[in-house]
Design an enzyme around this catalytic site. Structure first.
Site, PDB file in Angstrom:
ATOM      1  CD  GLU A  72      -5.369  -4.193  -3.654  1.00  0.00           C
ATOM      2  OE1 GLU A  72      -5.548  -3.921  -2.429  1.00  0.00           O
ATOM      3  OE2 GLU A  72      -4.307  -4.585  -4.107  1.00  0.00           O
ATOM      4  CB  SER A 115      -1.028  -0.078   0.971  1.00  0.00           C
ATOM      5  OG  SER A 115      -1.981   0.938   1.043  1.00  0.00           O
TER       6      SER A 115
END
Length: 577
Positions: A350, A216
Site C-alpha cells: 500500500e 480507502s
C-alpha cells in the site's frame, strides 16, 4: 496521499480525454425508468462480452446542499426539475482538486449517483445490488466512470451504483454549537443508500440484497456505516478495501478547533461561534476549501497525510447521527454487527503511493523515523522514548542501511504497515473476538501486473501492489484505458476479483462450493473467545495469479508491531484513537 498522486497528471493527460465506449445516443437507445422523483432517461451500452447494459448517470439523490443547507445533513429530494431527467452523462462532482490533473473541478451541487444494470426486463427476478463508495482521503474523487466504470461486475449479474458525496470542509466541518453537526459526507452516503432502497427495484436490483463496498476513505466510510444501526438497515453485506474505522487517519482530531481556525483563516476576526458560523456559511467555496490545510497541527503535518477534515464522533441527537461512539468501543460490543458478513483486506505494498512525496525528503526520514511512530502507540512525540523507538523501527526495517533510493521497498513496507496493515490486522482480531455472528473474509492483494494502474502511473519501480491497485481489476479505468489479452494473467485476476466480489454480494461467500470456475476456496477468519489469551491467527486469502489461503500475512512485521503495542499500550487492541 494527496501529494503522492501529483505525478499522475502527465501520464493521464498523455492518454487524452477518456473514452466512454459504445454509448449509442440515438432515441432508440435511450431508456426511461420511473423513480419516486420522476423519470430518468439513461442509455443502452455494450459490455465487453457483447451483452447489453443500461447506464443512468448523474441522478440527483438529495436536494442541492447549497445556501442554508451548506454543512447540514442532506435533505430528501421530492421531485426532479423536469418530468424526464436526462441521465446520459454525469453531473458535477464535489468541489475539489482533481487527483490526476490537479485542476479545480466541480461545485457544491454534487449529490448525484450513477446506476448501472445488466437487465431491466427481469421477469420478476431481481439481481443483487452493489453500492460503491469512492476513496480519496475525504478530500477528492467521485463515483464517476472515469475511474469506476463497472462493466466487469455487471457481467457477473449484479446491479451497481456509484455515488458522489461532500468532501473536505464541505462534508466534514464540525461546529455543533451552531448546528453544524458533522459527518455531512457520511450522511450523503446514507441518503444515497436510502434512495437505492426505495428505487433500485425499478432498475432490476433487489433492495433486500445490497452490498456496500468501498476503498480507502470509502472503505473507512463503509466500516463506519457497518458500525451504525442507522445505516445497517439499508445494506446486508459489507466490503472494506484498504480502509477501516480504526485506522488512525480516519477520525478527525479537535474538530471544533479546526472549524474555528478555518473561520479565522477565511477572515473572521471575532471569537464567538455565531460570528464564525456566519463566516463559514457565507465564505466562497474557494476560500472554504482552499484554506483547509492551514488548520493542520504541526504533528499532523509531520505525519505526511494532509487530511484535516474527516469523520467525527457526533452527538446522538444530531440529525441522522451515524458515528455516536468511538468505533473501537462499538467493535468491542459483542455481536453489535448482527449477522452482516464482512470482507476486509489490504494490498501488500500500500505504502508505495506515499513514496512520491517521501523521495523528496529521504534524508529527513533517515534522520527522524520517529515521525512514523503511529499516533495510536502511547508514546509522547519528541521525547527520548520516541527517539529511541524511531531508531528501533529503523533498525528493524532497514538493518544497517540508511533510508535512501536503494531502500525504497523497505520504506514502502514501513508506510504500508504504518498507514494500513497494522490496524487492519487489529480490526480483524477485534472482529474475530467480538463479532461471532458476522463471518469475516480477509484478503491480501499481492498481484503485480499491467492493470496495477496507480503504480504504473506513479512510475515507481517497487514490486508489489500499491494502494488502489486492485481497483482496476474490478472497474474499467476509463481515464487511462488499457486492454489486456483474454488469456493474460491480468485478465485471469480480473475475473477472479469480479467473481469473488459478486459471489459475496450474491451469497455472502466469495467462493461458494458449487462455483467450479474458481480453483480455490476462501475460508473465513476463525472466531476466537474474547477472553482467550491465545494468539490470534489471521486466516487470509492471498490474491495473486494463483490465489491461496495463508496464515498471518507479513507475520514478522506484524509481530514486531504487536510487541510495540504490548510495550506501550498493553495490547494492540488498546489502540489510542
Amino acid at each position: 496521499m494527496i501529494h503522492a498522486v501529483r505525478s499522475l497528471t502527465s501520464e493521464v493527460l498523455r492518454h487524452g480525454k477518456p473514452s466512454f465506449g459504445n454509448r449509442l445516443m440515438s432515441a432508440a437507445n435511450r431508456i426511461n425508468v420511473k423513480v419516486q422523483q420522476g423519470t430518468v432517461s439513461g442509455v443502452r451500452e455494450q459490455l465487453p462480452n457483447g451483452n447489453d447494459s443500461f447506464a443512468f448517470r448523474g441522478i440527483p439523490y438529495a436536494k442541492p446542499p447549497i445556501g442554508e443547507l451548506r454543512h447540514k445533513a442532506p435533505q430528501p429530494l421530492e421531485k426532479f426539475q423536469s418530468p424526464v431527467l436526462d441521465c446520459s452523462a454525469e453531473r458535477d462532482v464535489c468541489f475539489s482538486r482533481n487527483m490526476f490533473t490537479q485542476e479545480i473541478e466541480g461545485s457544491e451541487n454534487c449529490l448525484f449517483l450513477n446506476v448501472y444494470t445488466p437487465q431491466l426486463e427481469n421477469g420478476g427476478k431481481l439481481l443483487p445490488v452493489m453500492v460503491f463508495v469512492h476513496g480519496g482521503a475525504f478530500l477528492f474523487g467521485s463515483g464517476n466512470s472515469d475511474c469506476y466504470s463497472p462493466e466487469y461486475l455487471l457481467q457477473e449479474g449484479v446491479v451497481t451504483a456509484t455515488l458522489n458525496y461532500r468532501l473536505s470542509t464541505l462534508g466534514f466541518l464540525y461546529l455543533p454549537s451552531q448546528g453544524i453537526e458533522g459527518n455531512a459526507g457520511l450522511k450523503d452516503q446514507l441518503m444515497a443508500l436510502r434512495w437505492v432502497s426505495e428505487n433500485i427495484s425499478n432498475f432490476g436490483g433487489d433492495p433486500n440484497n445490497v452490498t456496500l463496498f468501498g476503498e480507502s476513505a470509502g472503505a473507512a466510510s463503509v466500516h463506519l456505516h457497518l458500525l451504525s444501526p442507522r445505516s445497517r438497515q439499508y445494506f446486508h453485506k459489507a466490503i472494506c478495501q484498504s480502509g477501516c474505522s480504526i485506522m488512525e487517519w480516519v477520525m478527525q482530531l479537535n474538530p471544533e478547533e479546526k472549524a474555528r481556525t478555518l473561520a479565522k483563516l477565511i477572515g473572521c476576526n471575532q471569537e464567538n461561534d455565531a460570528e464564525m458560523y456566519e463566516t463559514l456559511m457565507t465564505a466562497s467555496t474557494e476560500d472554504l476549501v482552499g484554506r483547509m490545510l492551514g488548520v493542520m497541527t504541526a504533528d499532523e503535518k509531520v505525519r505526511g497525510l494532509p487530511m484535516p477534515f474527516k469523520p467525527v464522533v457526533e452527538s446522538e441527537t444530531a440529525t441522522d447521527a451515524i458515528v455516536t461512539k468511538s468505533p473501537i468501543d462499538v467493535m468491542k460490543t459483542p455481536n453489535s454487527l448482527s449477522n452482516i458478513p464482512l470482507m476486509l483486506g489490504v494490498n501488500n505494498r500500500e505504502g508505495t503511493i506515499m513514496l512520491l512525496d517521501a523521495v523528496k525528503k529521504l534524508d529527513v526520514y533517515d534522520k527522524d523515523l520517529a515521525r512514523l511512530i503511529p499516533r495510536t502507540v502511547n508514546v509522547t512525540p519528541y521525547t527520548v522514548a520516541s527517539k529511541e523507538l524511531g531508531e528501533e523501527i529503523k533498525k528493524f526495517y532497514f538493518g544497517g542501511k540508511s533510508v535512501c533510493k536503494e531502500t525504497l521497498p523497505q520504506l514502502a513496507d514501513l508506510m504500508s504497515d504504518y498507514h494500513f496493515a497494522i490496524l487492519a490486522n487489529a480490526c480483524a482480531e477485534l472482529h474475530a473476538r467480538y463479532q461471532h455472528q458476522s463471518p469475516l473474509y480477509y484478503y491480501n492483494f499481492s498481484f503485480d501486473g499491467m492493470l496495477n494502474m496507480y503504480k504504473r502511473l506513479l512510475q515507481l519501480n517497487v514490486p508489489g501492489a500499491c494502494h488502489a491497485d486492485e481497483l482496476s481489476y474490478q472497474f474499467l479505468f476509463r481515464i487511462a484505458p488499457l486492454d489486456v489479452a483474454a488469456d493474460s494473467l491480468e485478465a485471469r485476476v480480473r475475473y477472479y476479483m469480479c467473481r469473488m466480489w459478486t459471489n459475496f454480494a450474491k451469497y455472502g461467500n466469495p467462493t461458494p462450493a458449487d462455483d467450479s470456475s474458481l480453483p480455490f476456496r476462501w475460508d473465513p477468519v476463525t472466531h476466537i473467545d474474547p477472553n482467550s489469551k491465545e494468539d490470534f491467527q489471521l486466516d487470509c486469502l492471498n490474491i495473486d495469479a494463483t490465489p491461496k489461503m495463508i496464515k498471518n500475512p507479513d507475520k514478522n512485521r506484524i509481530d514486531f508491531w504487536r510487541g510495540i503495542y504490548r510495550r506501550y499500550n498493553e495490547d494492540i487492541l488498546k489502540v489510542k484513537l
